[in-house]
Motif scaffolding. Sequence first.
Motif, PDB file in Angstrom:
ATOM      1  N   SER A  24       1.003  -1.276  -0.012  1.00 24.50           N
ATOM      2  CA  SER A  24      -0.088   0.073  -0.075  1.00 24.50           C
ATOM      3  C   SER A  24       0.885   1.212  -0.034  1.00 24.50           C
ATOM      4  CB  SER A  24      -0.894  -0.143   1.072  1.00 24.50           C
ATOM      5  OG  SER A  24      -1.851  -1.079   1.291  1.00 24.50           O
ATOM      6  N   THR A  25       1.866   1.123   0.595  1.00 26.60           N
ATOM      7  CA  THR A  25       2.694   2.430   1.042  1.00 26.60           C
ATOM      8  C   THR A  25       3.440   2.783  -0.375  1.00 26.60           C
ATOM      9  OG1 THR A  25       2.808   1.946   3.268  1.00 26.60           O
ATOM     10  CG2 THR A  25       4.614   3.583   2.227  1.00 26.60           C
ATOM     11  N   GLY A  26       3.910   1.664  -0.927  1.00 24.55           N
ATOM     12  CA  GLY A  26       4.636   1.787  -2.222  1.00 24.55           C
ATOM     13  C   GLY A  26       3.608   2.058  -3.517  1.00 24.55           C
ATOM     14  N   SER A  41      -1.953   9.962 -13.766  1.00 21.25           N
ATOM     15  CA  SER A  41      -2.156   9.141 -12.508  1.00 21.25           C
ATOM     16  C   SER A  41      -2.705   7.628 -13.037  1.00 21.25           C
ATOM     17  CB  SER A  41      -3.426   9.649 -11.707  1.00 21.25           C
ATOM     18  OG  SER A  41      -4.549   9.940 -12.423  1.00 21.25           O
ATOM     19  N   LEU A  42      -2.449   6.675 -12.188  1.00 22.98           N
ATOM     20  CA  LEU A  42      -2.869   5.363 -12.577  1.00 22.98           C
ATOM     21  C   LEU A  42      -4.144   5.301 -12.008  1.00 22.98           C
ATOM     22  CD1 LEU A  42       0.426   3.762 -11.228  1.00 22.98           C
ATOM     23  CD2 LEU A  42      -0.026   4.061 -13.570  1.00 22.98           C
ATOM     24  N   SER A  43      -5.027   4.542 -12.724  1.00 20.28           N
ATOM     25  CA  SER A  43      -6.444   4.473 -12.406  1.00 20.28           C
ATOM     26  C   SER A  43      -6.543   2.986 -11.459  1.00 20.28           C
ATOM     27  CB  SER A  43      -7.377   3.945 -13.572  1.00 20.28           C
ATOM     28  OG  SER A  43      -6.883   2.787 -14.223  1.00 20.28           O
ATOM     29  N   TRP A  44      -5.763   2.100 -11.486  1.00 24.75           N
ATOM     30  CA  TRP A  44      -5.841   1.104 -10.655  1.00 24.75           C
ATOM     31  C   TRP A  44      -5.123   1.161  -9.341  1.00 24.75           C
ATOM     32  CZ3 TRP A  44      -1.299  -1.301  -9.160  1.00 24.75           C
ATOM     33  CH2 TRP A  44      -0.241  -0.944 -10.060  1.00 24.75           C
ATOM     34  N   SER A  45      -4.337   1.867  -8.955  1.00 27.45           N
ATOM     35  CA  SER A  45      -3.463   1.934  -7.907  1.00 27.45           C
ATOM     36  C   SER A  45      -4.356   2.222  -6.515  1.00 27.45           C
ATOM     37  CB  SER A  45      -2.300   2.655  -7.853  1.00 27.45           C
ATOM     38  OG  SER A  45      -2.450   4.111  -8.211  1.00 27.45           O
ATOM     39  N   GLU A  46      -5.035   3.284  -6.828  1.00 29.45           N
ATOM     40  CA  GLU A  46      -6.013   3.851  -5.852  1.00 29.45           C
ATOM     41  C   GLU A  46      -6.974   2.569  -5.334  1.00 29.45           C
ATOM     42  OE1 GLU A  46      -7.703   7.744  -6.261  1.00 29.45           O
ATOM     43  OE2 GLU A  46      -5.953   8.239  -7.551  1.00 29.45           O
ATOM     44  N   GLU A  47      -7.507   2.074  -6.332  1.00 26.70           N
ATOM     45  CA  GLU A  47      -8.436   0.977  -5.890  1.00 26.70           C
ATOM     46  C   GLU A  47      -7.898  -0.012  -5.382  1.00 26.70           C
ATOM     47  OE1 GLU A  47     -10.864  -1.716  -8.815  1.00 26.70           O
ATOM     48  OE2 GLU A  47     -11.610   0.274  -8.803  1.00 26.70           O
ATOM     49  N   VAL A  48      -6.667  -0.573  -5.508  1.00 24.68           N
ATOM     50  CA  VAL A  48      -5.875  -1.606  -4.984  1.00 24.68           C
ATOM     51  C   VAL A  48      -5.668  -1.366  -3.619  1.00 24.68           C
ATOM     52  CG1 VAL A  48      -3.664  -2.805  -4.770  1.00 24.68           C
ATOM     53  CG2 VAL A  48      -4.811  -2.362  -6.994  1.00 24.68           C
ATOM     54  N   VAL A  49      -5.034  -0.077  -3.426  1.00 23.87           N
ATOM     55  CA  VAL A  49      -4.839   0.548  -2.084  1.00 23.87           C
ATOM     56  C   VAL A  49      -6.186   0.516  -1.316  1.00 23.87           C
ATOM     57  CG1 VAL A  49      -4.169   2.383  -0.606  1.00 23.87           C
ATOM     58  CG2 VAL A  49      -2.665   1.525  -2.639  1.00 23.87           C
ATOM     59  N   ARG A  50      -7.268   0.882  -1.637  1.00 21.77           N
ATOM     60  CA  ARG A  50      -8.757   1.033  -0.975  1.00 21.77           C
ATOM     61  C   ARG A  50      -8.810  -0.274  -0.583  1.00 21.77           C
ATOM     62  NH1 ARG A  50     -12.197   2.529  -5.156  1.00 21.77           N
ATOM     63  NH2 ARG A  50     -10.816   4.711  -4.862  1.00 21.77           N
ATOM     64  N   SER A 121     -15.537  -4.154  -9.487  1.00 22.94           N
ATOM     65  CA  SER A 121     -14.827  -2.838  -9.405  1.00 22.94           C
ATOM     66  C   SER A 121     -14.393  -2.075 -10.692  1.00 22.94           C
ATOM     67  CB  SER A 121     -13.447  -3.370  -8.589  1.00 22.94           C
ATOM     68  OG  SER A 121     -12.647  -3.893  -9.613  1.00 22.94           O
ATOM     69  N   SER A 122     -14.448  -0.763 -10.399  1.00 25.08           N
ATOM     70  CA  SER A 122     -14.386   0.156 -11.762  1.00 25.08           C
ATOM     71  C   SER A 122     -13.072   0.060 -12.427  1.00 25.08           C
ATOM     72  CB  SER A 122     -14.996   1.350 -11.353  1.00 25.08           C
ATOM     73  OG  SER A 122     -13.767   1.932 -10.376  1.00 25.08           O
ATOM     74  N   ALA A 123     -12.074  -0.091 -11.739  1.00 20.96           N
ATOM     75  CA  ALA A 123     -10.767   0.030 -12.452  1.00 20.96           C
ATOM     76  C   ALA A 123     -10.334  -1.322 -12.703  1.00 20.96           C
ATOM     77  CB  ALA A 123      -9.710   0.870 -11.555  1.00 20.96           C
ATOM     78  N   LEU A 124     -10.281  -2.295 -11.747  1.00 22.94           N
ATOM     79  CA  LEU A 124      -9.399  -3.621 -11.863  1.00 22.94           C
ATOM     80  C   LEU A 124     -10.615  -4.672 -12.435  1.00 22.94           C
ATOM     81  CD1 LEU A 124      -7.534  -3.760  -8.650  1.00 22.94           C
ATOM     82  CD2 LEU A 124      -6.752  -3.248 -10.929  1.00 22.94           C
ATOM     83  N   ARG A 125     -12.132  -4.476 -12.458  1.00 19.42           N
ATOM     84  CA  ARG A 125     -12.582  -5.202 -13.002  1.00 19.42           C
ATOM     85  C   ARG A 125     -12.899  -6.739 -12.028  1.00 19.42           C
ATOM     86  NH1 ARG A 125     -16.485  -2.783 -13.974  1.00 19.42           N
ATOM     87  NH2 ARG A 125     -17.371  -4.506 -15.254  1.00 19.42           N
TER      88      ARG A 125
END
Length: 163
Positions: A24-26, A41-50, A121-125
Amino acid sequence: MKETLLKVWDHLEEFFLIPSLIISTGLIFFQVIMRYIFRNSLSWSEEVVRYLYVWQTWVGVSYAARNGSHLRITMLKDRLPEKAQKVLEVFVVIVWVGFAVFVMIQGLSAVHAIASFGQKSSALRIPMQICYMSIPVGMVLMSVRLIERTIKYLRKSEGGSAE
């Protein structure tokens, strides 16, 4: 083999929490670099962290139960005789596990509802029930940890070894 399995069980939460916190930090750091330096920005990184954060929260509940680090008010318990303290402790754990079972059932209901709609999910599906599955998993783990701690507490207070 038994010792290895016990060691894994004793540190199960850390095996998830530590790597997921590093990831998450990375990802957050990488997202900041992408956004402010590369203006993209990356569309998927925020979703993964969330979703990792959601899982960290529910698994963290189990970790806190294992270590006895949930916030507790012990003013009443501290004033009771030792035998009454044991009774109160067992009663509190029964109520706590009952609450965890209730939340687990509600969480499973939410997982089932989300799965029946086929929500992704919206970005990663990825299927959204994966995120919601953190609720029942965390509650089951917490319940087991609470029962383990209570058994150790009762054995220790009877003069036996806590381990």
